[in-house]
Design a protein around this motif. Structure first.
Motif, PDB file in Angstrom:
ATOM      1  N   GLU A 109       0.845  -1.181   0.000  1.00  0.00           N
ATOM      2  CA  GLU A 109       0.000   0.000   0.000  1.00  0.00           C
ATOM      3  C   GLU A 109       0.885   1.238   0.000  1.00  0.00           C
ATOM      4  O   GLU A 109       2.058   1.188   0.351  1.00  0.00           O
ATOM      5  N   ASP A 110       0.310   2.333  -0.409  1.00  0.00           N
ATOM      6  CA  ASP A 110       1.023   3.596  -0.536  1.00  0.00           C
ATOM      7  C   ASP A 110       0.370   4.615   0.391  1.00  0.00           C
ATOM      8  O   ASP A 110      -0.860   4.618   0.545  1.00  0.00           O
ATOM      9  N   GLU A 159      -0.186   0.533  -4.109  1.00  0.00           N
ATOM     10  CA  GLU A 159       1.097   0.983  -4.653  1.00  0.00           C
ATOM     11  C   GLU A 159       0.936   1.331  -6.128  1.00  0.00           C
ATOM     12  O   GLU A 159       0.179   0.663  -6.847  1.00  0.00           O
ATOM     13  N   SER A 182      -2.633   4.371  -9.611  1.00  0.00           N
ATOM     14  CA  SER A 182      -3.047   3.808  -8.332  1.00  0.00           C
ATOM     15  C   SER A 182      -4.471   4.262  -8.063  1.00  0.00           C
ATOM     16  O   SER A 182      -4.833   5.397  -8.383  1.00  0.00           O
TER      17      SER A 182
END
Length: 349
Positions: free
Chosen positions: A85-86, A281, A324
């Motif tokens: 994950e971002d 991501e 994303s």
């Protein structure tokens, strides 16, 4: 050594050349990834030979857990820590410019990527049906087109696609879809497949909203004078309905295949999925993708810009474009995706 070494969580993008031989590393120990350097000696793993039949872009598996060696099949998404994950609040992400929605339905992002808001679209009329094009060749699509349509109670025109594969997704309403003389009853959130050369018509018992995707790309819907009687019985099951037992996990996300090879499609694939409250991501795909947002709210990110999205919006993603999708609400973001050419929406790099 019972398990291969994960050389890289995601696949290796490579441009192969026709006639060239490639020896893919299966053990994960090679220093020349994704190719073999002999480091498998003394293990039970053997490299896999691939001879390219044509010049093309491929993704060689990097996690070494693929079921379609030597190519990536998305298995990396469910390995520990592989589906990242971002942080949307990182300094770099806070610096990303937001593109606001305006009066026009299209919101341009990077390259030929854009969001299309069906709520702001001007619909052309053909009989009882209103429709517009969302994705097409003049908008940068190489492999697929998409149209949005609405119809009140009654029958739509007979619609063809000049030999293309056609996938439908009904978002609202009830009735029947007639495919070259064969009728199928549908409810909301149902997919349907129309083979090349066939035609379809919607018989709406209640007002219906639906999307039409074609592969290859098509400039406009083709309206026919009569319904052809050429239904292909080789694939009699043409509807695709939501079935939680058919979900495929992708870390905390999941998807279900809707229209794919089971219905007879050999080029274009439809799936439905859920994105939990999170930001994936940044990643890329080798296929073109159209994402229809059904419920929830979120943000679409590309390399240099972002924009908010909600129910009724459609995202067009060209091949190899970094992107994303973020869900910003509890309960998740329901999306329907159409990929072309391709059969597996979990493959990314």
């Amino acid at each position: 050594m019972s398990e291969p070494v994960i050389a890289r969580p995601k696949g290796y993008y490579f441009e192969v050349k026709a006639g060239q031989r490639y020896l893919w590393c299966a053990c994960g120990r090679s220093a020349n990834q994704p190719f073999c350097d002999g480091s498998h000696a003394g293990t039970q793993f053997k490299p896999v030979l691939f001879v390219a039949k044509q010049d093309e872009d491929v993704l060689f598996c990097g996690c070494k857990h693929t079921g379609t060696a030597p190519f990536c099949d998305g298995a990396h998404n469910n390995l520990p820590g592989a589906y990242g994950e971002d942080d949307p609040d990182s300094a770099a992400n806070r610096a990303i410019k937001e593109v606001p929605h305006g009066a026009h339905p299209e919101v341009p992002l990077d390259g030929e990527c854009y969001v299309f808001a069906t709520s702001r679209a001007k619909l052309a009329r053909h009989g009882a049906m209103g429709w517009c094009r969302i994705i097409g060749p003049d908008k940068g699509a190489l492999h697929q087109s998409q149209f949005y349509a609405e119809i009140g109670e009654g029958a739509s025109p007979v619609i063809g696609a000049d030999g293309r594969h056609v996938i439908l997704f009904i978002t609202e309403g009830e009735g029947e879809v007639e495919i070259s003389g064969r009728r199928f009853a549908f409810a909301p959130r149902t997919g349907a497949y129309v083979k090349p050369g066939e035609a379809f018509r919607i018989h709406a018992a209640r007002p219906v909203k639906f999307f039409v995707s074609t592969g290859p790309a098509l400039d406009a819907l083709i309206f026919l004078d009569a319904m052809p009687d050429n239904f292909d019985d080789a694939h009699p099951n043409r509807l695709a309905e939501i079935d939680p037992s058919q979900r495929h996990a992708m870390a905390e996300r999941y998807f279900q295949m809707l229209v794919h090879r089971e219905q007879g499609s050999t080029l274009i694939t439809q799936f439905i999925g859920n994105i939990p409250r999170s930001k994936a991501e940044p990643h890329k795909h080798l296929y073109e993708e159209a994402l229809i947002f059904l419920g929830g709210a979120g943000v679409v990110w590309t390399e240099n810009v972002k924009t908010v999205v909600g129910a009724g919006d459609v995202l067009f993603l060209p091949r190899k474009l970094t992107h994303s999708v973020q869900c910003t609400v509890d309960g998740g973001f329901d999306v329907v995706g159409v990929i072309c050419p391709g059969h597996n929406p979990s493959i990314n790099y």
